[in-house]
Write a protein that holds these residues in place. Structure first.
Motif, PDB file in Angstrom:
ATOM      1  N   VAL A 141       0.875  -1.165   0.000  1.00 20.08           N
ATOM      2  CA  VAL A 141       0.000   0.000   0.000  1.00 20.08           C
ATOM      3  C   VAL A 141       0.913   1.216   0.000  1.00 20.08           C
ATOM      4  O   VAL A 141       1.628   1.475   0.962  1.00 20.08           O
ATOM      5  N   GLY A 142       0.899   1.967  -1.089  1.00 22.42           N
ATOM      6  CA  GLY A 142       1.868   3.033  -1.252  1.00 22.42           C
ATOM      7  C   GLY A 142       3.172   2.490  -1.813  1.00 22.42           C
ATOM      8  O   GLY A 142       3.469   1.295  -1.720  1.00 22.42           O
ATOM      9  N   VAL A 143       3.942   3.374  -2.400  1.00 19.36           N
ATOM     10  CA  VAL A 143       5.217   2.958  -3.004  1.00 19.36           C
ATOM     11  C   VAL A 143       6.228   2.629  -1.904  1.00 19.36           C
ATOM     12  O   VAL A 143       6.426   3.437  -0.995  1.00 19.36           O
ATOM     13  N   PRO A 144       6.864   1.456  -1.918  1.00 13.91           N
ATOM     14  CA  PRO A 144       7.899   1.126  -0.922  1.00 13.91           C
ATOM     15  C   PRO A 144       9.062   2.107  -1.019  1.00 13.91           C
ATOM     16  O   PRO A 144       9.328   2.677  -2.078  1.00 13.91           O
ATOM     17  N   SER A 145       9.778   2.267   0.086  1.00 17.51           N
ATOM     18  CA  SER A 145      10.852   3.268   0.123  1.00 17.51           C
ATOM     19  C   SER A 145      11.966   3.008  -0.897  1.00 17.51           C
ATOM     20  O   SER A 145      12.448   3.967  -1.524  1.00 17.51           O
ATOM     21  N   PRO A 146      12.428   1.764  -1.144  1.00 18.66           N
ATOM     22  CA  PRO A 146      13.461   1.588  -2.182  1.00 18.66           C
ATOM     23  C   PRO A 146      12.976   2.001  -3.561  1.00 18.66           C
ATOM     24  O   PRO A 146      13.698   2.674  -4.314  1.00 18.66           O
ATOM     25  N   ARG A 187      -2.516   5.599  -0.199  1.00 22.48           N
ATOM     26  CA  ARG A 187      -3.140   4.290   0.026  1.00 22.48           C
ATOM     27  C   ARG A 187      -3.298   3.516  -1.284  1.00 22.48           C
ATOM     28  O   ARG A 187      -4.029   2.535  -1.342  1.00 22.48           O
ATOM     29  N   MET A 188      -2.590   3.948  -2.309  1.00 23.68           N
ATOM     30  CA  MET A 188      -2.702   3.288  -3.601  1.00 23.68           C
ATOM     31  C   MET A 188      -2.032   1.917  -3.575  1.00 23.68           C
ATOM     32  O   MET A 188      -0.948   1.775  -2.996  1.00 23.68           O
ATOM     33  N   PRO A 189      -2.645   0.899  -4.182  1.00 22.33           N
ATOM     34  CA  PRO A 189      -1.969  -0.403  -4.299  1.00 22.33           C
ATOM     35  C   PRO A 189      -0.806  -0.306  -5.286  1.00 22.33           C
ATOM     36  O   PRO A 189      -0.920   0.329  -6.338  1.00 22.33           O
ATOM     37  N   THR A 190       0.299  -0.895  -4.935  1.00 22.37           N
ATOM     38  CA  THR A 190       1.480  -0.847  -5.787  1.00 22.37           C
ATOM     39  C   THR A 190       2.010  -2.264  -6.029  1.00 22.37           C
ATOM     40  O   THR A 190       1.756  -3.167  -5.233  1.00 22.37           O
ATOM     41  N   PRO A 191       2.754  -2.459  -7.117  1.00 24.41           N
ATOM     42  CA  PRO A 191       3.203  -3.813  -7.477  1.00 24.41           C
ATOM     43  C   PRO A 191       4.096  -4.437  -6.408  1.00 24.41           C
ATOM     44  O   PRO A 191       4.872  -3.765  -5.738  1.00 24.41           O
ATOM     45  N   SER A 192       3.949  -5.735  -6.268  1.00 23.41           N
ATOM     46  CA  SER A 192       4.778  -6.509  -5.345  1.00 23.41           C
ATOM     47  C   SER A 192       5.015  -7.881  -5.951  1.00 23.41           C
ATOM     48  O   SER A 192       4.115  -8.465  -6.572  1.00 23.41           O
ATOM     49  N   PHE A 193       6.228  -8.390  -5.774  1.00 19.70           N
ATOM     50  CA  PHE A 193       6.565  -9.720  -6.288  1.00 19.70           C
ATOM     51  C   PHE A 193       6.259 -10.815  -5.269  1.00 19.70           C
ATOM     52  O   PHE A 193       6.492 -11.989  -5.549  1.00 19.70           O
ATOM     53  N   VAL A 238      -2.290   1.144 -13.548  1.00 20.34           N
ATOM     54  CA  VAL A 238      -3.166   0.016 -13.877  1.00 20.34           C
ATOM     55  C   VAL A 238      -3.793  -0.556 -12.610  1.00 20.34           C
ATOM     56  O   VAL A 238      -5.012  -0.820 -12.564  1.00 20.34           O
ATOM     57  N   LEU A 239      -2.996  -0.758 -11.577  1.00 22.06           N
ATOM     58  CA  LEU A 239      -3.530  -1.294 -10.322  1.00 22.06           C
ATOM     59  C   LEU A 239      -4.540  -0.339  -9.701  1.00 22.06           C
ATOM     60  O   LEU A 239      -5.560  -0.763  -9.144  1.00 22.06           O
ATOM     61  N   TRP A 240      -4.262   0.959  -9.784  1.00 23.91           N
ATOM     62  CA  TRP A 240      -5.187   1.941  -9.228  1.00 23.91           C
ATOM     63  C   TRP A 240      -6.533   1.914  -9.951  1.00 23.91           C
ATOM     64  O   TRP A 240      -7.593   1.976  -9.333  1.00 23.91           O
ATOM     65  N   ARG A 241      -6.497   1.805 -11.278  1.00 26.73           N
ATOM     66  CA  ARG A 241      -7.740   1.755 -12.042  1.00 26.73           C
ATOM     67  C   ARG A 241      -8.527   0.488 -11.739  1.00 26.73           C
ATOM     68  O   ARG A 241      -9.755   0.512 -11.630  1.00 26.73           O
TER      69      ARG A 241
END
Length: 251
Positions: A141-146, A187-193, A238-241
């Motif tokens: 949730v949100g862009v990770p710090s790295p 609070r935007m969803p962001t990509p995660s592996f 894309v994830l936000w939409r």
């Protein structure tokens, strides 16, 4: 000490169980050295060291789980290193690179970005402390710090990839830093592996693609970093939409 008091039992650790903490410390040293090179005007080396810190950050946690050496101290150490490496260091590198022409505005952007990174890490740490038996969230949730650090350095990629004439004015770089800071605390969803699974027969394509990306980073580092930033931002959109559509369907 009274006669009834007893010292806590001493616990032995295998020497290899110290490796995750050592990697976190090496990442911190990498981030701090990036500040030194930025002060000296060697911004290419500074960006490379921040990238190295991000790579090491992706290793230490996984290594700790593999070696079964996870600890509260290790988690705090990792979080503190992340604040320096991906909050303080990128902000100072950008300040020395392109914000000193407008000192006041540039420093405001440095402070906002660093505080956003700190809040992002604090929220992540709180969210990571789930009760026993509960499942941890698979995505971010949100862009990770790295990832936020590598996004924030985008103006440097742009100039090194093409031409110094494309250098954005200080106010544009400052706004970009504030924008990336906002993405980190959003609070935007962001990509995660973490939750990505592939079929075994497709693993070879993932490996070849990874080799291609690494080769591109070594051959055309600035263009590749810029493209990775664009792809990452597109994935967030894309994830936000998708998230927005799913919310509308529920309502």
């Amino acid at each position: 000490m009274t006669e009834t008091e007893a010292l806590p039992p001493r616990r032995k650790l295998h020497i290899f169980q110290l490796l995750p903490n050592l990697i976190s410390i090496l990442a911190l040293c990498s981030g701090l050295t990036a500040i030194r090179f930025a002060v000296e005007g060697k911004f290419g080396l500074a960006v490379a060291l921040i990238g190295l810190a991000a790579a090491l950050d992706g290793i230490d946690g996984r290594l700790a789980r593999m070696l079964k050496s996870e600890s509260a101290i290790g988690a705090e150490l990792d979080s503190l290193c992340d604040l320096v490496n991906f909050g303080v260091t990128p902000a100072l590198v950008l300040y020395y690179w392109g914000l000193r022409a407008d000192t006041s505005l540039g420093w405001i952007a440095v402070l906002i970005y660093t505080v956003c990174c700190m809040l992002r890490l604090a929220r992540f740490n709180v969210g990571n402390r789930v009760a026993e038996g509960e499942e941890k969230p698979k995505g971010f949730v949100g862009v990770p710090s790295p990832a936020g650090a590598m996004l924030a350095l985008g103006p440097i990629y742009l100039v090194y990839a093409f031409h110094p004439v494309l250098a954005p004015p200080p106010w544009a770089t400052a706004l970009w830093m504030v924008f990336v800071g906002g993405l980190m605390i959003s609070r935007m969803p962001t990509p995660s592996f973490k939750g990505v699974r592939v079929y075994a027969e497709n693993a070879r394509f993932i490996l070849v693609g990874s080799v291609a990306v690494i080769a591109a980073l070594l051959t055309y580092p600035w263009v590749t970093l810029l493209l990775l930033d664009v792809v990452y931002l597109a994935a967030i959109l894309v994830l936000w939409r998708k998230s927005a559509r799913s919310l509308r369907s529920v309502v």
